[in-house]
Design an enzyme around this catalytic site. Structure first.
Site, PDB file in Angstrom:
ATOM      1  N   PHE A   1      -4.635  -1.117   9.701  1.00 57.06           N
ATOM      2  CA  PHE A   1      -5.359  -0.917   8.449  1.00 57.06           C
ATOM      3  C   PHE A   1      -6.361   0.215   8.664  1.00 57.06           C
ATOM      4  O   PHE A   1      -6.848   0.453   9.763  1.00 57.06           O
ATOM      5  CB  PHE A   1      -6.025  -2.192   7.902  1.00 57.06           C
ATOM      6  CG  PHE A   1      -5.007  -3.147   7.322  1.00 57.06           C
ATOM      7  CD1 PHE A   1      -4.579  -3.004   6.007  1.00 57.06           C
ATOM      8  CD2 PHE A   1      -4.445  -4.134   8.110  1.00 57.06           C
ATOM      9  CE1 PHE A   1      -3.612  -3.854   5.487  1.00 57.06           C
ATOM     10  CE2 PHE A   1      -3.479  -4.989   7.597  1.00 57.06           C
ATOM     11  CZ  PHE A   1      -3.064  -4.853   6.277  1.00 57.06           C
TER      12      PHE A   1
ATOM     13  N   ASN B   1     -14.016   5.761   6.098  1.00 57.70           N
ATOM     14  CA  ASN B   1     -14.109   4.703   7.112  1.00 57.70           C
ATOM     15  C   ASN B   1     -13.081   4.836   8.233  1.00 57.70           C
ATOM     16  O   ASN B   1     -13.362   4.478   9.378  1.00 57.70           O
ATOM     17  CB  ASN B   1     -14.019   3.327   6.459  1.00 57.70           C
ATOM     18  CG  ASN B   1     -15.270   3.023   5.653  1.00 57.70           C
ATOM     19  OD1 ASN B   1     -16.351   3.496   5.978  1.00 57.70           O
ATOM     20  ND2 ASN B   1     -15.126   2.248   4.599  1.00 57.70           N
TER      21      ASN B   1
ATOM     22  N   TYR C   1       0.799  -1.227   0.000  1.00 58.33           N
ATOM     23  CA  TYR C   1       0.000   0.000   0.000  1.00 58.33           C
ATOM     24  C   TYR C   1       0.834   1.281   0.000  1.00 58.33           C
ATOM     25  O   TYR C   1       0.271   2.374  -0.015  1.00 58.33           O
ATOM     26  CB  TYR C   1      -0.946  -0.006   1.212  1.00 58.33           C
ATOM     27  CG  TYR C   1      -1.909  -1.148   1.173  1.00 58.33           C
ATOM     28  CD1 TYR C   1      -2.960  -1.172   0.264  1.00 58.33           C
ATOM     29  CD2 TYR C   1      -1.761  -2.233   2.031  1.00 58.33           C
ATOM     30  CE1 TYR C   1      -3.844  -2.235   0.215  1.00 58.33           C
ATOM     31  CE2 TYR C   1      -2.640  -3.306   1.995  1.00 58.33           C
ATOM     32  CZ  TYR C   1      -3.680  -3.296   1.082  1.00 58.33           C
ATOM     33  OH  TYR C   1      -4.550  -4.352   1.031  1.00 58.33           O
TER      34      TYR C   1
ATOM     35  N   HIS D   1      -4.644   6.313  -0.531  1.00 59.44           N
ATOM     36  CA  HIS D   1      -5.146   6.135   0.834  1.00 59.44           C
ATOM     37  C   HIS D   1      -4.051   6.355   1.883  1.00 59.44           C
ATOM     38  O   HIS D   1      -4.361   6.510   3.057  1.00 59.44           O
ATOM     39  CB  HIS D   1      -5.697   4.706   0.971  1.00 59.44           C
ATOM     40  CG  HIS D   1      -7.051   4.620   1.595  1.00 59.44           C
ATOM     41  ND1 HIS D   1      -7.920   5.689   1.741  1.00 59.44           N
ATOM     42  CD2 HIS D   1      -7.717   3.563   2.122  1.00 59.44           C
ATOM     43  CE1 HIS D   1      -9.038   5.282   2.318  1.00 59.44           C
ATOM     44  NE2 HIS D   1      -8.943   3.997   2.572  1.00 59.44           N
TER      45      HIS D   1
ATOM     46  N   ASN E   1      -9.469   1.091   8.152  1.00 57.81           N
ATOM     47  CA  ASN E   1     -10.813   1.055   8.730  1.00 57.81           C
ATOM     48  C   ASN E   1     -10.842   0.820  10.239  1.00 57.81           C
ATOM     49  O   ASN E   1     -11.897   0.923  10.852  1.00 57.81           O
ATOM     50  CB  ASN E   1     -11.667   0.004   8.026  1.00 57.81           C
ATOM     51  CG  ASN E   1     -11.900   0.362   6.565  1.00 57.81           C
ATOM     52  OD1 ASN E   1     -11.520   1.438   6.113  1.00 57.81           O
ATOM     53  ND2 ASN E   1     -12.514  -0.522   5.831  1.00 57.81           N
TER      54      ASN E   1
ATOM     55  N   ASP F   1      -6.605  11.171   3.472  1.00 55.97           N
ATOM     56  CA  ASP F   1      -6.970  11.427   2.083  1.00 55.97           C
ATOM     57  C   ASP F   1      -8.433  11.854   1.958  1.00 55.97           C
ATOM     58  O   ASP F   1      -9.273  11.442   2.741  1.00 55.97           O
ATOM     59  CB  ASP F   1      -6.738  10.173   1.237  1.00 55.97           C
ATOM     60  CG  ASP F   1      -7.554   8.981   1.740  1.00 55.97           C
ATOM     61  OD1 ASP F   1      -7.337   8.564   2.892  1.00 55.97           O
ATOM     62  OD2 ASP F   1      -8.416   8.476   0.989  1.00 55.97           O
TER      63      ASP F   1
END
Length: 191
Positions: free
Chosen positions: A64, A112, A14, A19, A66, A91
């Site tokens: 992560f 989220n 990632y 994100h 969320n 973001d």
């Protein structure tokens, strides 16, 4: 003490995605103020230091996106940090690439990571810096879009934005969030 949390997803997969702009801003602050953000505590990579005379904890949650609230809640409880002394950087697809928007409080707006932070802190009243990553192209899945990388031209804009977001966080601590809002929220409109 201030808590500056940049949101993103852990693991190489990632890195440098839309994100993960929060992580990128934390990296800028860490480099500029010589703060090592490699301690593994509070479900995050974190580092303590001093920025312009203010004690800070830089945080990159490793839960992560969320579940970002789990990490932030642990750090807040451990260091007894008030919500108004938290700055969350993340973001925003409703802003043009590189555009910044500072808010003192507010809803999650569909994000989220922010939803989870609000749920864990029990309040929407914490300052935040939104970093624009551009609108999702039609017909593209939102998750695919936010997990995509920037093109070369966009990356130049984003690198500037990471520096500006870092400066905005410093201004929020030293001169107050209102002043930072007046300076950075008006900036793109004037250009």
């Amino acid at each position: 003490m201030y808590l500056i949390a940049g949101l993103g997803n852990p693991t190489r997969e990632y890195e440098k995605t839309r994100h993960n702009v929060g992580f990128s801003v934390i990296d800028v602050l860490a480099d500029k103020y010589n703060i090592d953000v490699s301690d593994r505590k509070h479900k995050a990579l974190c580092g303590r230091g001093v920025i312009e005379g203010e004690k800070v904890l830089l945080l990159k949650p490793q839960t992560f996106m969320n579940l970002s609230g789990e990490s932030i809640r642990e750090a807040v409880d451990y260091y007894k940090i008030d919500p108004e002394d938290i700055i969350v950087i993340y973001d925003d697809i409703s802003l043009d690439p590189g555009q910044l928007r500072i808010r003192l409080k507010g809803s999650a707006g569909g994000h989220n990571g922010i939803k989870n932070i609000i749920a864990h802190l029990g309040t929407q009243e914490f300052p935040r810096i939104k970093v624009g990553v551009g609108a999702k192209p039609p017909k593209m899945d939102l998750a695919d879009y936010v997990l995509s990388r920037f093109g070369a031209e966009e990356q130049k804009l984003m690198d500037e934005a990471f520096g500006e977001a870092a400066e905005a966080a410093v201004m929020m601590m030293t001169a107050g969030a209102e002043r930072a809002m007046n300076h950075y929220n008006a900036k793109k409109k004037a250009e």
